[in-house]
Motif scaffolding. Sequence first.
Motif, PDB file in Angstrom:
ATOM      1  N   MET A   1      -7.257 -15.747   0.061  1.00  9.71           N
ATOM      2  CA  MET A   1      -7.756 -14.795   0.891  1.00  9.71           C
ATOM      3  C   MET A   1      -6.885 -14.309   1.957  1.00  9.71           C
ATOM      4  O   MET A   1      -6.950 -13.194   2.348  1.00  9.71           O
ATOM      5  N   ARG A   2      -5.850 -15.353   2.533  1.00  8.48           N
ATOM      6  CA  ARG A   2      -5.115 -14.779   3.329  1.00  8.48           C
ATOM      7  C   ARG A   2      -4.237 -13.795   2.770  1.00  8.48           C
ATOM      8  O   ARG A   2      -3.916 -12.556   3.485  1.00  8.48           O
ATOM      9  N   MET A   3      -3.765 -13.712   1.423  1.00 12.06           N
ATOM     10  CA  MET A   3      -2.912 -12.917   0.817  1.00 12.06           C
ATOM     11  C   MET A   3      -3.679 -11.452   0.957  1.00 12.06           C
ATOM     12  O   MET A   3      -3.019 -10.350   1.013  1.00 12.06           O
ATOM     13  N   LEU A   4      -4.879 -11.545   0.399  1.00 16.51           N
ATOM     14  CA  LEU A   4      -5.642 -10.355   0.381  1.00 16.51           C
ATOM     15  C   LEU A   4      -5.672  -9.411   1.427  1.00 16.51           C
ATOM     16  O   LEU A   4      -5.575  -8.447   1.573  1.00 16.51           O
ATOM     17  N   ALA A   5      -5.983 -10.256   2.516  1.00 11.94           N
ATOM     18  CA  ALA A   5      -6.096  -9.798   3.890  1.00 11.94           C
ATOM     19  C   ALA A   5      -4.690  -9.235   4.367  1.00 11.94           C
ATOM     20  O   ALA A   5      -4.611  -7.975   5.085  1.00 11.94           O
ATOM     21  N   ARG A   6      -3.705  -9.736   3.878  1.00 12.77           N
ATOM     22  CA  ARG A   6      -2.268  -9.268   4.300  1.00 12.77           C
ATOM     23  C   ARG A   6      -2.257  -7.936   3.650  1.00 12.77           C
ATOM     24  O   ARG A   6      -1.608  -7.072   4.097  1.00 12.77           O
ATOM     25  N   ALA A   7      -2.570  -7.981   2.446  1.00 14.50           N
ATOM     26  CA  ALA A   7      -2.293  -6.868   1.396  1.00 14.50           C
ATOM     27  C   ALA A   7      -2.828  -5.675   1.878  1.00 14.50           C
ATOM     28  O   ALA A   7      -2.417  -4.556   1.725  1.00 14.50           O
TER      29      ALA A   7
ATOM     30  N   ASP B   1      -0.071  11.834 -11.144  1.00 20.64           N
ATOM     31  CA  ASP B   1      -0.703  12.541 -10.126  1.00 20.64           C
ATOM     32  C   ASP B   1      -2.102  11.969  -9.690  1.00 20.64           C
ATOM     33  O   ASP B   1      -3.041  12.319  -9.205  1.00 20.64           O
ATOM     34  N   LYS B   2      -1.757  10.515  -9.554  1.00 19.51           N
ATOM     35  CA  LYS B   2      -2.884   9.572  -9.100  1.00 19.51           C
ATOM     36  C   LYS B   2      -2.290   8.728  -8.123  1.00 19.51           C
ATOM     37  O   LYS B   2      -1.081   8.517  -7.683  1.00 19.51           O
ATOM     38  N   PRO B   3      -3.233   8.296  -7.238  1.00 22.68           N
ATOM     39  CA  PRO B   3      -2.880   7.416  -5.977  1.00 22.68           C
ATOM     40  C   PRO B   3      -2.124   6.203  -6.579  1.00 22.68           C
ATOM     41  O   PRO B   3      -2.475   5.455  -7.410  1.00 22.68           O
ATOM     42  N   PHE B   4      -1.126   5.602  -5.823  1.00 19.31           N
ATOM     43  CA  PHE B   4      -0.218   4.792  -6.036  1.00 19.31           C
ATOM     44  C   PHE B   4      -0.816   3.134  -5.649  1.00 19.31           C
ATOM     45  O   PHE B   4      -1.331   3.338  -4.452  1.00 19.31           O
ATOM     46  N   THR B   5      -0.761   2.179  -6.285  1.00 21.33           N
ATOM     47  CA  THR B   5      -1.249   1.006  -6.275  1.00 21.33           C
ATOM     48  C   THR B   5      -0.201   0.059  -6.295  1.00 21.33           C
ATOM     49  O   THR B   5       0.686  -0.169  -7.471  1.00 21.33           O
ATOM     50  N   LEU B   6       0.247  -0.565  -5.149  1.00 21.16           N
ATOM     51  CA  LEU B   6       1.377  -1.661  -5.255  1.00 21.16           C
ATOM     52  C   LEU B   6       0.733  -2.997  -5.625  1.00 21.16           C
ATOM     53  O   LEU B   6      -0.201  -3.712  -4.945  1.00 21.16           O
ATOM     54  N   GLY B   7       1.384  -3.677  -6.578  1.00 18.64           N
ATOM     55  CA  GLY B   7       0.879  -5.011  -6.990  1.00 18.64           C
ATOM     56  C   GLY B   7      -0.527  -4.729  -7.786  1.00 18.64           C
ATOM     57  O   GLY B   7      -0.601  -3.854  -8.414  1.00 18.64           O
ATOM     58  N   SER B   8      -0.989  -6.174  -8.272  1.00 17.49           N
ATOM     59  CA  SER B   8      -2.083  -5.960  -9.031  1.00 17.49           C
ATOM     60  C   SER B   8      -2.729  -7.358  -8.785  1.00 17.49           C
ATOM     61  O   SER B   8      -2.625  -7.987  -7.977  1.00 17.49           O
ATOM     62  N   GLY B   9      -3.970  -7.308  -9.273  1.00 18.36           N
ATOM     63  CA  GLY B   9      -5.077  -8.310  -8.972  1.00 18.36           C
ATOM     64  C   GLY B   9      -5.724  -8.188  -7.768  1.00 18.36           C
ATOM     65  O   GLY B   9      -5.728  -7.281  -6.918  1.00 18.36           O
ATOM     66  N   ASP B  10      -5.965  -9.423  -7.270  1.00 16.10           N
ATOM     67  CA  ASP B  10      -6.275  -9.463  -5.848  1.00 16.10           C
ATOM     68  C   ASP B  10      -5.247  -9.052  -4.764  1.00 16.10           C
ATOM     69  O   ASP B  10      -5.726  -8.740  -3.684  1.00 16.10           O
ATOM     70  N   ALA B  11      -4.187  -9.261  -5.026  1.00 20.25           N
ATOM     71  CA  ALA B  11      -3.203  -8.818  -4.187  1.00 20.25           C
ATOM     72  C   ALA B  11      -2.963  -7.356  -4.063  1.00 20.25           C
ATOM     73  O   ALA B  11      -1.958  -6.907  -3.198  1.00 20.25           O
ATOM     74  N   ALA B  12      -3.525  -6.672  -4.805  1.00 20.21           N
ATOM     75  CA  ALA B  12      -3.001  -5.066  -4.952  1.00 20.21           C
ATOM     76  C   ALA B  12      -3.569  -4.417  -3.780  1.00 20.21           C
ATOM     77  O   ALA B  12      -4.354  -4.698  -3.092  1.00 20.21           O
ATOM     78  N   VAL B  13      -2.476  -3.587  -3.389  1.00 17.78           N
ATOM     79  CA  VAL B  13      -2.808  -2.635  -2.174  1.00 17.78           C
ATOM     80  C   VAL B  13      -2.818  -1.150  -2.736  1.00 17.78           C
ATOM     81  O   VAL B  13      -1.685  -0.697  -3.179  1.00 17.78           O
ATOM     82  N   ALA B  14      -3.962  -0.478  -2.470  1.00 20.27           N
ATOM     83  CA  ALA B  14      -4.095   0.918  -2.991  1.00 20.27           C
ATOM     84  C   ALA B  14      -3.451   1.868  -1.747  1.00 20.27           C
ATOM     85  O   ALA B  14      -3.699   1.555  -0.701  1.00 20.27           O
ATOM     86  N   THR B  15      -2.867   2.995  -2.138  1.00 16.25           N
ATOM     87  CA  THR B  15      -2.476   3.860  -1.282  1.00 16.25           C
ATOM     88  C   THR B  15      -3.191   5.198  -1.665  1.00 16.25           C
ATOM     89  O   THR B  15      -3.984   5.340  -2.419  1.00 16.25           O
ATOM     90  N   THR B  16      -3.029   6.129  -0.805  1.00 16.72           N
ATOM     91  CA  THR B  16      -3.575   7.568  -1.043  1.00 16.72           C
ATOM     92  C   THR B  16      -2.541   8.728  -1.401  1.00 16.72           C
ATOM     93  O   THR B  16      -2.788   9.774  -1.175  1.00 16.72           O
TER      94      THR B  16
END
Length: 442
Positions: free
Chosen positions: A1-7, A114-129
């Motif tokens: 959960m800490r990792m997800l919050a950091r992401a 032409d899509k928003p980039f997501t860094l990482g995968s799974g619970d740790a993934a970070v979506a961008t716009t």
Amino acid sequence: MRMLARAALLALPALVAAGAASAQDAKIDTGDTAWLLTSTALVLMMTVPGVALFYAGMVRKKNVLATMMQSFAACALVAVLWMVLGYSLAFGEGNAYIGDLSRLLMRGMAENWDKPFTLGSGDAAVATTIPESVFAMFQMTFAIITAALITGAVADRMKFSALMLFLALWTLLVYSPVAHWVWHPNGWIFALGALDFAGGTVVHINAGVAGLVAAIVLGKRVGYGSDNMAPHNLAFAVIGASLLWVGWFGFNAGSAVGAGARAGMAMLVTQIAAAGAVLAWLLAEWATKGKPSVLGAISGAVAGLVAITPAAGFVLPGSALIIGVVAGLAGFWGATALKHWCGYDDSLDAFGVHGVCGIVGALLTGVFAYGALSATTATPAGYSGGLDQFLIQVYAVAATFVFTAVATFILLKVVDVIVGLRVTEEEEREGLDVVLHGERLG
């Protein structure tokens, strides 16, 4: 959960998915993308012509062109390396210590260009716009300026061939791993909870420590301490520092990865810290040397900009002023007393300013971080300064310092065996413009 919050809070640098929708309905935000495109151009401007002019103005006339060439060539070299392998090693999925080869030659970008980039995968993934092309290019400019900053420590005496080989190896084997540690959700420093909004560890401590080691390994310039090594043209340096100051808004405010309130706060605190550092450096110089110098003013600005970099998205204006003042004093000490006491020849104070003030900024981020600026749904309190956060910052700084120092030393020794590091004494006296490039400043 800490990792997800950091992401959700930080990534590349301080990547924030402000208001991002689910993966199914996420769309590129044109405002965020426009700001990142602008920021990318500003950060590139920091190297060419910013660093090129800043450094060239502080060397002797016989080395001006060679010094500018170092920044210009580094820009081209690192851009190609980043596309081929560096980006993949820094931001590929990989493990806690290094990325992978999934983005070798930037492959895989065509599917979702032409899509928003997501860094990482799974619970740790970070979506961008923003699209991945913009993210990759923004990060490329960070890698470029980091390499260029190192050249200030070895000005006037390093072979061009040796510098290019060293920067190539260093970018792939030192910069990319550290970037992965700090800014990728899988990175071990990221998971540790260290705060680095725009590159205090990845850029400034990294480059500063590399410069320090390089200066020690190469040895002092011929005539250091006896010959007149006054800057040839401080006007060049002032123009370069001015470009750095303006470009730094892209560096720090762009690291919010969006055109929102956090970017606005990052821009404001950047200006305040830089201004505070200028005044602190000038007052220190005035008190100890009797006169405030132009060189001191521009060095102070860079010191403040360096120190606020890791803190820009985490602190309020009052804290930024304190960080700037401390950085101005620390940078003055690093560029004068520390260098004198230790006896190394850091030609243009790559470590004295970038290394020392990067450490100051990283540590003070752990003191002054204001939780509300980094609050998310997952972590409504955000990340606040305190003893625990300060100790995490200390650990991240120490780890970066040791790894960079050891790896840089090894790479320099390898390069020395292959092509030799330094020009001869006769060549150094003649000047690198003529010796290395066959040209002379008119």
